[in-house]
Design an enzyme around this catalytic site. Structure first.
Site, short mmCIF file in Angstrom:
data_model
loop_
_atom_site.label_atom_id
_atom_site.label_comp_id
_atom_site.label_asym_id
_atom_site.label_seq_id
_atom_site.Cartn_x
_atom_site.Cartn_y
_atom_site.Cartn_z
N SER A 26 0.83 -1.21 0.00
CA SER A 26 0.00 0.00 0.00
C SER A 26 0.87 1.27 0.00
O SER A 26 0.48 2.29 -0.57
CB SER A 26 -0.99 0.00 1.17
OG SER A 26 -0.32 0.14 2.39
N HIS A 124 8.97 3.02 9.02
CA HIS A 124 8.78 2.14 10.18
C HIS A 124 7.51 2.60 10.91
O HIS A 124 7.33 3.80 11.14
CB HIS A 124 10.00 2.23 11.10
CG HIS A 124 9.86 1.36 12.30
ND1 HIS A 124 10.06 -0.01 12.25
CD2 HIS A 124 9.49 1.65 13.58
CE1 HIS A 124 9.84 -0.51 13.45
NE2 HIS A 124 9.49 0.47 14.27
N GLU A 158 22.50 -0.31 11.59
CA GLU A 158 21.75 -0.64 12.81
C GLU A 158 20.24 -0.64 12.52
O GLU A 158 19.75 0.29 11.85
CB GLU A 158 22.05 0.43 13.85
CG GLU A 158 22.34 -0.12 15.22
CD GLU A 158 22.64 1.04 16.16
OE1 GLU A 158 21.92 1.18 17.14
OE2 GLU A 158 23.55 1.83 15.83
C1 GRF Z 1 4.00 -0.61 6.83
O1 GRF Z 1 3.29 -0.53 8.03
C2 GRF Z 1 5.39 -0.13 7.01
O2 GRF Z 1 5.52 0.86 7.99
C3 GRF Z 1 6.12 -1.37 7.46
O3 GRF Z 1 5.52 -2.41 6.74
C4 GRF Z 1 4.18 -2.05 6.38
C5 GRF Z 1 4.08 -2.19 4.90
O4 GRF Z 1 2.77 -2.04 4.44
N1 GRF Z 1 7.53 -1.25 7.25
P1 GRF Z 1 2.46 -2.00 2.88
O5 GRF Z 1 3.03 -3.28 2.29
O6 GRF Z 1 3.14 -0.79 2.31
O7 GRF Z 1 0.98 -1.95 2.78
#
Ligand code: GRF
Length: 204
Positions: A26, A124, A158
Site C-alpha cells: 500500500s 517504520h 543498525e
Molecule cells: C507498513 O506498516 C510499514 O511501515 C512497514 O511495513 C508495512 C508495509 O505495508 N515497514 P504496505 O506493504 O506498504 O501496505
C-alpha cells in the site's frame, strides 16, 4: 541525481526510485500515485519494483499497473551472499537515485546497506526511537502511549536507527484495538512517505 530525464517546467531532475516490497504494497501504491498526480509528480518516477515473495499482493498490483517488476526469492539462492548480490545487481540495473524500502521484511545485509548508503530509505510504523522492531502497534497499546505514528528514516547498519527524515503522529484513542490503530497509522504512512521523499529530493 540523474539528469537524463528533466522536468521541463522547473528544471528539477526526475528522481528514479526503486521500491522494495514483501507484502501488500500500500505504501508503494501511495508513492506511485504521488508520482502520477501528487506531491512527487514530475519529481520522481518508480523505475522498478522488487519483491522478495512471489505471493506479495503488491507485486501483482505493480504488474497490473504496468510497472517494471522483479521477484528475487531467498529460497532460490544457495546463501545470503548470493541473494544479496542478486538484489544489488537487480536494483543497480535501474540506476536509482533512491532505494525505497516499503514493507520489505528481510533485514538487509551490510553489503547491501553499504552499497546504497545515502540513497536508502525505510518507513517504520512507530515514532522512532520508540518501538523499533516488530509488533509496534501492539507494543504501543500495551505501553499506554497517547501518541503513535510512523517514521521515514535513512537506513544504516543498525536496525531502525538511521537518521530520521520525517515523522507522522496519530493519536491513540481509548477504544483502539491493534487493528484500528494500525489502520490509522497506515493512512498516515501513505501521506508521510511521499512527503519524506520530497524532503530528500529538495535537499539534494
Ligand atoms: C507498513 O506498516 C510499514 O511501515 C512497514 O511495513 C508495512 C508495509 O505495508 N515497514 P504496505 O506493504 O506498504 O501496505
Amino acid at each position: 541525481m540523474n539528469s537524463a530525464q528533466q522536468n521541463k517546467t522547473n528544471n528539477h531532475p526526475i528522481a528514479r526510485l526503486v521500491v522494495l516490497i514483501s507484502g501488500r504494497g500500500s505504501n508503494l501504491k501511495a508513492i506511485y500515485e504521488s508520482t502520477q498526480t501528487g506531491l512527487l509528480h514530475q519529481r520522481a518516477t518508480v523505475a522498478a519494483v522488487i519483491a522478495d515473495r512471489q505471493g506479495a499482493a503488491g507485486l501483482a498490483w505493480a504488474r497490473q499497473t504496468g510497472l517494471t517488476v522483479h521477484c528475487i526469492e531467498f529460497k532460490n539462492f544457495s546463501d545470503r551472499r548470493a541473494f544479496d548480490q542478486s538484489l544489488i545487481s537487480a536494483t543497480d540495473r535501474y540506476d536509482p537515485d533512491l532505494v525505497i524500502l516499503a514493507g520489505f521484511m528481510r533485514i538487509l545485509s551490510e553489503p547491501f546497506v553499504k552499497h546504497f548508503e545515502g540513497r536508502l530509505l525505510n518507513i517504520h510504523p512507530s515514532l522512532l526511537p520508540a518501538f523499533p522492531g516488530l509488533k509496534t502497534h501492539e507494543r504501543a497499546l500495551k505501553a499506554g502511549v497517547t501518541e503513535h505514528g510512523a517514521t521515514v528514516h535513512w537506513v544504516n547498519a543498525e536496525l531502525d536507527a538511521g537518521q530520521i527524515i520525517r515523522q507522522a503522529r496519530v493519536p491513540v484513542l481509548s477504544h483502539d484495538t491493534v487493528d484500528s490503530l494500525a489502520e490509522r497509522v497506515l493512512q498516515a504512512e501513505h501521506q508521510l512517505y511521499p512527503r519524506a521523499i520530497l524532503d530528500v529530493l529538495d535537499q539534494a
